[in-house]
Structures are given as structure tokens and as C-alpha cells.
Scaffold this active site. Structure first.
Site, PDB file in Angstrom:
ATOM      1  N   ARG A  80       0.836  -1.198   0.000  1.00 54.91           N
ATOM      2  CA  ARG A  80       0.000   0.000   0.000  1.00 54.91           C
ATOM      3  C   ARG A  80       0.882   1.263   0.000  1.00 54.91           C
ATOM      4  NH1 ARG A  80      -3.235   2.334   5.280  1.00 54.91           N
ATOM      5  NH2 ARG A  80      -4.299   4.020   4.190  1.00 54.91           N
ATOM      6  N   TYR A 123       4.033   4.804   3.190  1.00 54.40           N
ATOM      7  CA  TYR A 123       4.038   3.924   4.363  1.00 54.40           C
ATOM      8  C   TYR A 123       5.252   3.004   4.456  1.00 54.40           C
ATOM      9  CZ  TYR A 123      -0.762   5.577   4.669  1.00 54.40           C
ATOM     10  OH  TYR A 123      -1.879   6.367   4.763  1.00 54.40           O
TER      11      TYR A 123
HETATM   12  C1  DQA Z   1      -2.162   6.216   9.058  1.00 52.93           C
HETATM   13  C2  DQA Z   1      -2.570   7.632   8.599  1.00 52.93           C
HETATM   14  C3  DQA Z   1      -4.054   7.682   8.288  1.00 52.93           C
HETATM   15  O1  DQA Z   1      -4.425   8.983   7.859  1.00 52.93           O
HETATM   16  C4  DQA Z   1      -4.385   6.691   7.205  1.00 52.93           C
HETATM   17  O2  DQA Z   1      -5.780   6.694   6.946  1.00 52.93           O
HETATM   18  C5  DQA Z   1      -3.911   5.318   7.497  1.00 52.93           C
HETATM   19  C6  DQA Z   1      -2.572   5.162   8.065  1.00 52.93           C
HETATM   20  C7  DQA Z   1      -0.632   6.116   9.246  1.00 52.93           C
HETATM   21  O3  DQA Z   1      -0.205   5.129   9.844  1.00 52.93           O
HETATM   22  O4  DQA Z   1       0.120   6.964   8.766  1.00 52.93           O
HETATM   23  O5  DQA Z   1      -4.567   4.329   7.208  1.00 52.93           O
HETATM   24  O6  DQA Z   1      -2.768   5.954  10.313  1.00 52.93           O
END
Ligand code: DQA
Length: 153
Positions: A21, A26
């Protein structure tokens, strides 16, 4: 009675997709790798780490309720539910243990709808923008908050 050495690492929607993803946001580390590292790092701190992930708000709420009275600390990345879930806020507000909110990305450097967290007001602390390392730092914080970190470290 709460086992102060037990820590629940909770991940919300779409975090099961880590690794594939949006890796530029990330990173390339999978959730399984993050969880394995948390368990290993927990052992060095005298903490027993349990990890759970769900794409469903109600399931996350149920696990937070279960942790109350049985765990010593909670690490939570609620994913997108961070920005929308009063139900998770309410569950966390009665969890009665140290809570560290973690985000892999720096939510404040992203779209404005990610700048608000329903969870932060009831979190003991918040870590964001440090990728998978954020979970390790959160465990270190929980160890200190629960007095489990081994002496001298
Ligand atoms: C998240 C940030 C959130 O805005 C996003 O919807 C995620 C991941 C992060 O780990 O950076 O799903 O929580």
C-alpha cells in the site's frame, strides 16, 4: 486484574496492506514484519506483546474493551478511523491504561482531513512520521510508563 506486562498492538483499516500500500508513504515493511519486531522488542523490555488488525470499527472497539482490565498498555494505529471514529475514542477513554497513538506517516504533512485525530485527546502520547520505528518507540514508552523497562537502561 491488569497484567502490566501485556501490551496490545492494534492496527485498523488497510494496515493489513502495508508493504504494497502506497510504499512511498508507508514504506515497504509489511504488517507481519512490524508485528514480529514488536513481539521481539517487547521480550527485551519484559513485555508480552499481542497484535491484532481489523478493517472493522466494531471489532476494534471490542478488542479495546477486552484489553481493559487485562492489559498493561495499548498501542493503536486506527488508520482512517483515527479521523472519524467517536466509537474508538469512547472505548479508549475508558481503557484505563497508557495508550500510545502511532501513525507511520506524518499526518500533519498530508491532507487537512488527516490533521484531526479523535484519538489524540485520550492518548498518553502520539508518535507519527517515523514509519515502522514508531511502534518500537511506542513500546519503549509503554515500558517506561508501566515500569517494565529493565533497570539501568
Ligand atoms: C495512518 C494515517 C491515516 O491517515 C491513514 O488513513 C492510514 C494510516 C498512518 O499510519 O500513517 O490508514 O494511520
Amino acid at each position: 486484574m491488569a497484567d502490566k506486562t501485556g501490551v496490545l498492538v492494534l492496527n485498523g483499516p488497510n494496515l493489513n496492506m502495508l508493504g504494497t500500500r502506497d510504499p512511498e508513504i508507508y514504506g515497504h515493511t509489511t504488517l507481519a514484519e512490524i508485528e514480529a519486531t514488536c513481539v521481539e522488542h517487547g521480550q527485551t523490555l519484559g513485555l508480552t506483546v499481542s497484535c491484532r488488525q481489523s478493517n472493522h470499527e466494531g471489532e476494534l472497539v471490542g478488542w479495546i474493551q477486552e484489553a481493559r482490565g487485562s492489559m498493561g498498555g495499548l498501542i493503536v494505529n486506527a488508520g482512517a478511523l483515527t479521523h472519524s471514529s467517536v466509537a474508538i475514542l469512547d472505548a479508549l477513554s475508558i481503557a484505563d491504561m497508557p495508550i500510545v497513538e502511532v501513525h507511520l506517516s506524518n499526518i500533519f504533512a498530508r491532507e487537512s482531513f488527516r490533521h484531526h485525530s479523535y484519538i489524540s485527546p485520550v492518548a498518553t502520547g502520539v508518535i507519527c512520521g517515523l514509519g515502522a520505528q514508531g511502534y518500537i518507540l511506542a513500546l519503549d514508552a509503554i515500558a517506561r510508563l508501566t515500569g517494565q523497562k529493565s533497570k539501568g537502561k
